[in-house]
Design an enzyme around this catalytic site. Sequence first.
Site, PDB file in Angstrom:
ATOM      1  N   ASP A 294       0.900  -1.140   0.000  1.00  0.00           N
ATOM      2  CA  ASP A 294       0.000   0.000   0.000  1.00  0.00           C
ATOM      3  C   ASP A 294       0.941   1.192   0.000  1.00  0.00           C
ATOM      4  O   ASP A 294       1.537   1.515   1.026  1.00  0.00           O
ATOM      5  CB  ASP A 294      -0.875   0.013   1.256  1.00  0.00           C
ATOM      6  CG  ASP A 294      -1.889   1.141   1.198  1.00  0.00           C
ATOM      7  OD1 ASP A 294      -1.490   2.273   0.853  1.00  0.00           O
ATOM      8  OD2 ASP A 294      -3.070   0.907   1.484  1.00  0.00           O
ATOM      9  N   HIS A 295       1.136   1.809  -1.158  1.00  0.00           N
ATOM     10  CA  HIS A 295       2.242   2.773  -1.247  1.00  0.00           C
ATOM     11  C   HIS A 295       2.056   3.972  -0.326  1.00  0.00           C
ATOM     12  O   HIS A 295       3.008   4.672  -0.011  1.00  0.00           O
ATOM     13  CB  HIS A 295       2.520   3.180  -2.701  1.00  0.00           C
ATOM     14  CG  HIS A 295       1.577   4.220  -3.244  1.00  0.00           C
ATOM     15  ND1 HIS A 295       0.344   3.925  -3.723  1.00  0.00           N
ATOM     16  CD2 HIS A 295       1.708   5.562  -3.374  1.00  0.00           C
ATOM     17  CE1 HIS A 295      -0.249   5.031  -4.135  1.00  0.00           C
ATOM     18  NE2 HIS A 295       0.561   6.050  -3.932  1.00  0.00           N
TER      19      HIS A 295
ATOM     20  N   HIS B 172      -5.682   2.834   0.899  1.00  0.00           N
ATOM     21  CA  HIS B 172      -4.833   3.944   1.355  1.00  0.00           C
ATOM     22  C   HIS B 172      -5.446   4.730   2.516  1.00  0.00           C
ATOM     23  O   HIS B 172      -4.784   5.026   3.508  1.00  0.00           O
ATOM     24  CB  HIS B 172      -4.584   4.935   0.214  1.00  0.00           C
ATOM     25  CG  HIS B 172      -4.020   4.317  -1.025  1.00  0.00           C
ATOM     26  ND1 HIS B 172      -3.097   3.311  -1.001  1.00  0.00           N
ATOM     27  CD2 HIS B 172      -4.245   4.581  -2.341  1.00  0.00           C
ATOM     28  CE1 HIS B 172      -2.772   2.989  -2.253  1.00  0.00           C
ATOM     29  NE2 HIS B 172      -3.461   3.733  -3.071  1.00  0.00           N
TER      30      HIS B 172
END
Length: 493
Positions: A181-182, A244
Amino acid sequence: MKTEEMKKQNRRTVMVIFGATGDLTHKKLMPALYNLLKRDLLPEDFHVIAVGRQEKTSESYRQEISQSIADNIYGELKPELFGALAEKTVYHRQDFSEDAGYTKLKEIIGEDADVMYYLAVAPQAFEVIIGKLGEHGMQAHDSGFRRVVIEKPFGADLKTAEYLNEKINAVFPEKDIYRIDHYLGKEMLQNIIILRFANAIFEPIWNKNYIDNIQITSSEDIGVGSRGGYYEHSGALRDMLQNHLLQLLSLTVMEPPRSLSEDDIRIEKLKVLRSLNDRLDSIETVRGQYGAGEINGKTIAAYRDQEKVDAESDVETFVATKMYLNTGRWQGVPIYIRTGKALKEKTTEVVIELKETPYSHYFPDQTLKPNLLVIKIQPEEGMVVRFCAKSPGALNQVVPVGMDFCQNCQTGVNSPEAYERLLHDVMRGDATLFTRWEEVEASWIFADRIKAEWDKQKPDFPNYAPGSWGPKAADELLRKDGRRWWVSQTGEI
Ligand code: BG6
């Protein structure tokens, strides 16, 4: 493992990238590897095997990535540094379902190596690649690690995510699965823990006694562009909120973990998601889809007219929610989240609005502006504290003033990109910034519930203009509670 230990071991480390010709590899992964090399954070004996379906030679592939790295890093590309990365990069052509390709790949990887498999491919390809890695015994190892990194979306709902998880678990143990999950790699998300727990001015007030409401805004000032094919199956709820933004929320509101270890943080984040699910019946939502219009002088076509989008699509490009957590700390504190495409600004921030003091009657003729703590995630990174002060000269005239800490405003400060941090963590075997299965599961329960409610009624789309802050109903969501959205980018805070 510490970087120095990792480097000292001097083991052959191989990163296999499936989807080597795709956008993610070009725009994020390769630039991140280049930057890691620049910061001397890659293992000494490091190699990239770029796997793609297109016919290319290693040489032509290297030329392509040199251009995309140059386009996606700060500053100039240094030829000698790029040369060092290029030398370690080979291109391997294969179809993801073709056995011979895996046999050859196994050979290129070699015997004694640490291996990370990065799946930068469309989700439909996850299952086949993982299955083939298993069939070819490429997850097995006598020494060294075999880790698999999986991009989002992890499933399209709880059922498909469970199915995918089973398939992956049949090949790799949970400890070797890194679900990216950047957002978790962004500097300011990691900073939330420091801001909350290392500061006596914030830690004691982080609860329902002092906080009136919590808001998260994550907006983009561009449309869906060429990603219509993907977006039609996702929408804002599954593209941003399910992953996110729930992760961002979890870090913002979690209880103090026992320690900052991976396990202790994960336990607390999971409790947040589960307590959110305990209050599913209280969720209110607004969904939206942009029509045609302009953003900052640029014309943008309606979502429904975008490439690969159904002309009558009911997919949402905006979502706002109001929800509660079922915990003592946050009893009665509303949490508002909104995210969308084609909005006024590109920004992500968390706003903590504090309650009034018991002394507002000292200022009978004035409406005091609330105290706000704003955690700015992007594009500016930092924090704003807004409080009340006396206007100079004027008799007891109260005005809001702000103290602004901006981490990336000075020139020369260049925060590492999220992917740099995340790739480095996979190599070190630190999964703190990755999502564990239970979190994915809890997030899908949340998203599925919203989707099920939406499916009961056809939306009236399009319902917001590009360049706005989304549908009017999203403002109404707060206005009916006597509140409003705050956003620092526009200078209102
Ligand atoms: C991705 C979404 O995960 O995050 C995109 O799929 C979105 O639709 C992107 O644009 C936003 O990331 P960032 O880092 O630019 O906020």
